[in-house]
Design a protein around this motif. Structure first.
Motif, PDB file in Angstrom:
ATOM      1  N   MET A 334       0.840  -1.199   0.000  1.00  0.00           N
ATOM      2  CA  MET A 334       0.000   0.000   0.000  1.00  0.00           C
ATOM      3  C   MET A 334       0.877   1.250   0.000  1.00  0.00           C
ATOM      4  O   MET A 334       0.583   2.234  -0.685  1.00  0.00           O
ATOM      5  N   MET A 335       1.947   1.212   0.773  1.00  0.00           N
ATOM      6  CA  MET A 335       2.853   2.353   0.825  1.00  0.00           C
ATOM      7  C   MET A 335       3.499   2.570  -0.552  1.00  0.00           C
ATOM      8  O   MET A 335       3.649   3.715  -0.995  1.00  0.00           O
ATOM      9  N   ALA A 336       3.870   1.496  -1.232  1.00  0.00           N
ATOM     10  CA  ALA A 336       4.450   1.632  -2.575  1.00  0.00           C
ATOM     11  C   ALA A 336       3.463   2.346  -3.496  1.00  0.00           C
ATOM     12  O   ALA A 336       3.833   3.240  -4.256  1.00  0.00           O
ATOM     13  N   LYS A 337       2.184   1.972  -3.412  1.00  0.00           N
ATOM     14  CA  LYS A 337       1.165   2.616  -4.261  1.00  0.00           C
ATOM     15  C   LYS A 337       1.017   4.088  -3.911  1.00  0.00           C
ATOM     16  O   LYS A 337       0.862   4.942  -4.782  1.00  0.00           O
ATOM     17  N   CYS A 338       1.011   4.348  -2.607  1.00  0.00           N
ATOM     18  CA  CYS A 338       0.870   5.711  -2.123  1.00  0.00           C
ATOM     19  C   CYS A 338       2.011   6.586  -2.644  1.00  0.00           C
ATOM     20  O   CYS A 338       1.791   7.699  -3.120  1.00  0.00           O
ATOM     21  N   MET A 340       3.802   6.068  -5.228  1.00  0.00           N
ATOM     22  CA  MET A 340       3.640   6.207  -6.676  1.00  0.00           C
ATOM     23  C   MET A 340       2.675   7.363  -6.962  1.00  0.00           C
ATOM     24  O   MET A 340       2.929   8.196  -7.823  1.00  0.00           O
ATOM     25  N   ALA A 341       1.577   7.384  -6.204  1.00  0.00           N
ATOM     26  CA  ALA A 341       0.583   8.429  -6.406  1.00  0.00           C
ATOM     27  C   ALA A 341       1.151   9.798  -6.036  1.00  0.00           C
ATOM     28  O   ALA A 341       0.705  10.818  -6.559  1.00  0.00           O
ATOM     29  N   LEU A 342       2.128   9.807  -5.135  1.00  0.00           N
ATOM     30  CA  LEU A 342       2.764  11.067  -4.736  1.00  0.00           C
ATOM     31  C   LEU A 342       3.932  11.433  -5.662  1.00  0.00           C
ATOM     32  O   LEU A 342       4.708  12.345  -5.371  1.00  0.00           O
ATOM     33  N   HIS A 343       4.058  10.703  -6.759  1.00  0.00           N
ATOM     34  CA  HIS A 343       5.124  10.922  -7.747  1.00  0.00           C
ATOM     35  C   HIS A 343       6.513  10.796  -7.139  1.00  0.00           C
ATOM     36  O   HIS A 343       7.402  11.601  -7.403  1.00  0.00           O
ATOM     37  N   ARG A 344       6.668   9.775  -6.288  1.00  0.00           N
ATOM     38  CA  ARG A 344       8.002   9.488  -5.742  1.00  0.00           C
ATOM     39  C   ARG A 344       8.372   8.061  -6.108  1.00  0.00           C
ATOM     40  O   ARG A 344       8.302   7.156  -5.263  1.00  0.00           O
ATOM     41  N   PRO A 345       8.725   7.833  -7.367  1.00  0.00           N
ATOM     42  CA  PRO A 345       8.954   6.447  -7.817  1.00  0.00           C
ATOM     43  C   PRO A 345      10.119   5.750  -7.108  1.00  0.00           C
ATOM     44  O   PRO A 345      10.075   4.536  -6.933  1.00  0.00           O
ATOM     45  N   ALA A 346      11.133   6.505  -6.697  1.00  0.00           N
ATOM     46  CA  ALA A 346      12.266   5.844  -6.029  1.00  0.00           C
ATOM     47  C   ALA A 346      11.823   5.289  -4.670  1.00  0.00           C
ATOM     48  O   ALA A 346      12.162   4.157  -4.307  1.00  0.00           O
ATOM     49  N   GLU A 347      11.008   6.071  -3.941  1.00  0.00           N
ATOM     50  CA  GLU A 347      10.465   5.596  -2.668  1.00  0.00           C
ATOM     51  C   GLU A 347       9.506   4.433  -2.917  1.00  0.00           C
ATOM     52  O   GLU A 347       9.493   3.445  -2.181  1.00  0.00           O
ATOM     53  N   ALA A 348       8.693   4.557  -3.948  1.00  0.00           N
ATOM     54  CA  ALA A 348       7.757   3.486  -4.294  1.00  0.00           C
ATOM     55  C   ALA A 348       8.512   2.186  -4.533  1.00  0.00           C
ATOM     56  O   ALA A 348       8.121   1.118  -4.047  1.00  0.00           O
ATOM     57  N   LEU A 349       9.610   2.291  -5.259  1.00  0.00           N
ATOM     58  CA  LEU A 349      10.400   1.095  -5.560  1.00  0.00           C
ATOM     59  C   LEU A 349      10.977   0.487  -4.280  1.00  0.00           C
ATOM     60  O   LEU A 349      10.969  -0.730  -4.097  1.00  0.00           O
ATOM     61  N   ARG A 350      11.432   1.353  -3.390  1.00  0.00           N
ATOM     62  CA  ARG A 350      12.005   0.859  -2.133  1.00  0.00           C
ATOM     63  C   ARG A 350      10.962   0.035  -1.362  1.00  0.00           C
ATOM     64  O   ARG A 350      11.235  -1.068  -0.903  1.00  0.00           O
ATOM     65  N   TYR A 351       9.744   0.553  -1.270  1.00  0.00           N
ATOM     66  CA  TYR A 351       8.700  -0.173  -0.541  1.00  0.00           C
ATOM     67  C   TYR A 351       8.239  -1.431  -1.300  1.00  0.00           C
ATOM     68  O   TYR A 351       7.957  -2.459  -0.692  1.00  0.00           O
TER      69      TYR A 351
END
Ligand SMILES: [Zn+2]
Length: 448
Positions: A334-338, A340-351
Motif C-alpha cells: 500500500m505504501m508503494a502505491k501511495c 507512486m501516487a505522490l510521484h516518488r517512484p524511487a520511494e515506491a520502488l524501495r517499498y
C-alpha cells in the motif's frame, strides 16, 4: 433438457474466452439459445446459459487476480487451515457439497468477504478482526456459500447483466468498483474482479441470507451468531463506513435484511439458539490478528484516505502501521502505491522491494516494482519484474503492454512490437491500446 447451448458449451475453451462471451451475449439477446438447468436450491428448472464447468473456469481465471489485489492469501497457515475447516463443515450442509470450495483469509484490511462462482471464498483480515465467535464466521461464510449454491453469478450472466460488464473490456475488470484505492489500481492496470463481485441484487441477498442461516445452524452453530454478525456490520458502517463500503456495495445491507434475520432466529430457528457459538475457539485461532489490531486499523484508515486521494495523509497512516508491523506485506505494498501516487517512484520502488522480500510468492509487489522502475527509466529491471509478475500471476493482458514499454525503452523494437501486438490481441482498450497501435503503425508492423 438439451439445447444448442449445451453442445456449444462442450466446445467452449476453458477458461471461457471473451469471444465466447460475446457469442453468448449475442445468442441470449437474440433469444436463440435456451438452456434449462435445475436450480440446486429451489429444485426448479430455470434458464441457465452457464454450466458448472464454466462457473469453475470463470472462478479459476478471476479469483487469483482478486486475491492478489487483496495482497494475497495471508501467510498465517494455521489461520487459513482454520477457515478451511470451518468452511468445509458448512459446505457439507449445502446443496452443492461437491463443488471445489476453498476458504482463505486474504491480507486486505478493509472489511469484506466474497465468493467466486466455482467456490473460491475469501474473508479479509479486516472482517475477521471484527468477529467474536465461530458462529459469526460460519454466518459470514454461510452467506457466501448461499451465493455459490443459488448460482447467483451464473444467473446474472444468463440474464445478461454481467455479460456486458465482462465483454466491455479491461476497463470493467481493472480495479474493483468501490474498493478503496480501486481507481489507483485501475490506473496501474491491475486486475480485480469488480464486475463479478459487485452485482448482487436485493433478491440475491435475501436468498443468500436464508441459505446462510440454514447452513450454519445445520452445521451445529448457535443461530444468534447470524444476528450478531449483522449487528457488527451495521455498527461498523456507523463508526468506520470507509472500511466496510465495498462489503455493503457488493452485499446491499438493509433494515429489511436485518429484521428478517431477527424474525427467523426468533421463529423457525429458535431451537438452534441453544447451539454453541464457539467463542474461545475463534479467539484462539485469530489471536495473531488481534495482536496487530493497531496496525490493521492504521491500514484501514490509509485505505479510506487513499480512496479520497489524500495520499500524503495515507502515507502517514501507513508509516504508523509499519512502525507496529514492519514486515507487513499489505502495508508495504500500500505504501508503494501511495508513493507512486505522490510521484516518488524511487520511494515506491524501495517499498515494493521490501514487500517482495516480505512475501516473495505474491505477485503484486513485482508489478508495483516494475511500474516504479519504468517511471525511473530502469527498463531492464522493469522487464525482469513484469516477467516475474507474469509467471506468478498469468492472465493480466496489461502485463504485455508494460513488457512492451520496457522493451521499447531498451531499444528492442521487434520484441516490443510483439508485446504490443499481444496486448492488442488480448483486447487492450483506451489510451494504452492507442499507444500500442500507434507504435505498430510507426514501426511499419501495421499498415494504416
Ligand atoms: Zn451477499
Amino acid at each position: 433438457m438439451t439445447s444448442i447451448w449445451q453442445t456449444a458449451a462442450l466446445e467452449a475453451e476453458t477458461p471461457l474466452s471473451r469471444r465466447r462471451f460475446i457469442q453468448l451475449a449475442a445468442l441470449s439477446a437474440a433469444g436463440l439459445a435456451a438452456g434449462c438447468a435445475v436450480n440446486p436450491v429451489t429444485g426448479q428448472s430455470q434458464l441457465m446459459l452457464v454450466s458448472e464447468d464454466q462457473e469453475i473456469a470463470i472462478d479459476r481465471q478471476n479469483s487469483p487476480h482478486q486475491f492478489s489485489a487483496d495482497y494475497g492469501v495471508c501467510q498465517d497457515a494455521a489461520l487459513n487451515r482454520y477457515l478451511q475447516q470451518t468452511g468445509q463443515r458448512l459446505a457439507a450442509q449445502t446443496h452443492r457439497p461437491r463443488m471445489p470450495y476453498r476458504f482463505n483469509c486474504v491480507n486486505a484490511t478493509y472489511a469484506n468477504a466474497y465468493a467466486f462462482p466455482g467456490g473460491s471464498i475469501a474473508a479479509t483480515r479486516g472482517i475477521l478482526l471484527t468477529l467474536d465467535n465461530e458462529a459469526e464466521l460460519a454466518s459470514l461464510l454461510g452467506h457466501e456459500l448461499g451465493h455459490v449454491n443459488a448460482r447467483h453469478t451464473a444467473q446474472q450472466m444468463t440474464q445478461g447483466t454481467l455479460v456486458q460488464a465482462l465483454v466491455s473490456g479491461l476497463s470493467a475488470v481493472a480495479g474493483t468498483q468501490g474498493q478503496p484505492a480501486g481507481q489507483l489500481a485501475g490506473q496501474l492496470g491491475m486486475l480485480g474482479a469488480g464486475a463479478l463481485l459487485a452485482s448482487y441484487s436485493r433478491d440475491n441477498e435475501r436468498e443468500a441470507d436464508a441459505l446462510g442461516l440454514r447452513y450454519m445452524t445445520a452445521a451445529g452453530y448457535g443461530a444468534d451468531g447470524f444476528v450478531s454478525l449483522m449487528d457488527k456490520l451495521r455498527a461498523m458502517n456507523r463508526h468506520n463506513p470507509g472500511a466496510i463500503e465495498l462489503m455493503f456495495a457488493t452485499h446491499p445491507m438493509s433494515d429489511e435484511r436485518y429484521q428478517t434475520a431477527v424474525a427467523q432466529v426468533r421463529g423457525p430457528y429458535a431451537a438452534a439458539r441453544r447451539q454453541p457459538v464457539f467463542r474461545e475457539r475463534y479467539l484462539d485461532h485469530t489471536a495473531g490478528l488481534r495482536r496487530m489490531r493497531g496496525a490493521i486499523e492504521a491500514m484501514q484508515k490509509a485505505d479510506s484516505l487513499m480512496a479520497k486521494k489524500r495520499y500524503a495523509n495515507a502515507a502517514h497512516s501507513l508509516q504508523a502501521a509499519l512502525r507496529k508491523a514492519p514486515d507487513d506485506y499489505a502495508a508495504l505494498a500500500m505504501m508503494a502505491k501511495c508513493q507512486m501516487a505522490l510521484h516518488r517512484p524511487a520511494e515506491a520502488l524501495r517499498y515494493a522491494e521490501l514487500a517482495r522480500q516480505a512475501y516473495p510468492q505474491e505477485a503484486q509487489a513485482r508489478y508495483l516494482a516494475g511500474f516504479a522502475r519504468l517511471k525511473q527509466k530502469q527498463y531492464e529491471g522493469a522487464l525482469a519484474d513484469f516477467n516475474a509478475y507474469a509467471r506468478l500471476l498469468p492472465g493480466n493482458p496489461n502485463t504485455s503492454f508494460f513488457q512492451g514499454l520496457s522493451l521499447e525503452g531498451m531499444q528492442r523494437r521487434s520484441e516490443a512490437a510483439r508485446a504490443y501486438a499481444r496486448y492488442l490481441k488480448a483486447g487492450g482498450r483506451g489510451d494504452r491500446a492507442q499507444y500500442a497501435y500507434n507504435r505498430l503503425v510507426q514501426w511499419g508492423y501495421v499498415k494504416k
